[in-house]
Write an enzyme that holds these catalytic residues in place. Sequence first.
Site, PDB file in Angstrom:
ATOM      1  N   SER A  94       6.579  -6.414   1.151  1.00 52.22           N
ATOM      2  CA  SER A  94       7.137  -5.823   2.367  1.00 52.22           C
ATOM      3  C   SER A  94       8.543  -6.367   2.566  1.00 52.22           C
ATOM      4  O   SER A  94       8.830  -7.517   2.213  1.00 52.22           O
ATOM      5  CB  SER A  94       6.267  -6.138   3.579  1.00 52.22           C
ATOM      6  N   HIS A 108      13.227  -0.510   6.205  1.00 57.39           N
ATOM      7  CA  HIS A 108      11.955  -1.219   6.039  1.00 57.39           C
ATOM      8  C   HIS A 108      11.167  -0.510   4.946  1.00 57.39           C
ATOM      9  O   HIS A 108      11.192   0.716   4.856  1.00 57.39           O
ATOM     10  CB  HIS A 108      11.168  -1.181   7.358  1.00 57.39           C
ATOM     11  N   ARG A 112       1.292  -1.716  -0.606  1.00 55.97           N
ATOM     12  CA  ARG A 112       0.206  -2.690  -0.564  1.00 55.97           C
ATOM     13  C   ARG A 112      -1.068  -2.119  -1.201  1.00 55.97           C
ATOM     14  O   ARG A 112      -1.236  -0.906  -1.304  1.00 55.97           O
ATOM     15  CB  ARG A 112      -0.066  -3.121   0.875  1.00 55.97           C
TER      16      ARG A 112
END
Length: 302
Positions: A94, A108, A112
């Site tokens: 991240s 951003h 995952r």
Amino acid sequence: MSKPDVAQVKAFLLQLQDEICRGLELADGAGHFVEDAWRREGGGGGRTRVLRHGAVIEQGGVNFSHVHGDAMPASATAHRPELAGRRFEAMGVSLVIHPHNPYVPTSHANVRFFIAEKEGEEPIWWFGGGFDLTPFYPFEEDVRHWHQLSRDLCQPFGTDIYPEFKSWCDRYFFLKHRDETRGVGGLFFDDLNRWPFADCFAFMQAVGKGYLDAYLPIVERRKALAYGEREREFQLYRRGRYVEFNLVYDRGTLFGLQTGGRTESILMSMPPLARWEYDWQPSAGSPEALLYSDYLKPREWL
């Protein structure tokens, strides 16, 4: 469904962290990421990398984490009772980049993988992630480029994927108490296991690799634009919304804190400076007003 290859996913994520850090350092031209390797008492660990006071990046963090344990946290089993009593592994990369220049958007990204296993039963697994853009000043060509790249990387997986995950992103990055989106969106997906493992993994890889292609051209276009105190003050004010979202709504933050994750790494996404001002309103006809009227609500960009 093809069998999940956890080691393969981890190897990709470590490599992705390296590639993204390299690309951002080149774009910055002066700053370097400093690595802080950490271990989690309950199982696992990670590599947190932070760049501060660069030429372009005021503060940015790119985090890899891999945590595992014998029981799921409450935040995960509340909506998925079938996960109770399973050992789990969660891993991901991240990142959040907060540039100095108010004309360069904040970005951003996150990819995952999660797997929960129990003796004698099929594993439960899924991928999640996405990327989103938070401009402070409205440049339509930047937003169109961001969304065009998002659509292009989704295309091999089906023409319905971009509209679905674009819409999900708009809904997820929404501040209900402000009635505005955090930015102009991008892609967001979770619980992705609708295809065989190899295809789901390929999609996650496409999103992870697509981030630099989406962001760096925008950085190059805007990083040398002159700005003044007014623009900087507005940037800091809008960063306040970033803080509000991360502390009030973000599921990843909640999951990390509930699993006894590393607080410094979880809160790495926070901007180095932000400000709040009571009942601030943009001047009519200003670029700031245009951001509010045309950019901070879900819309079709392509």
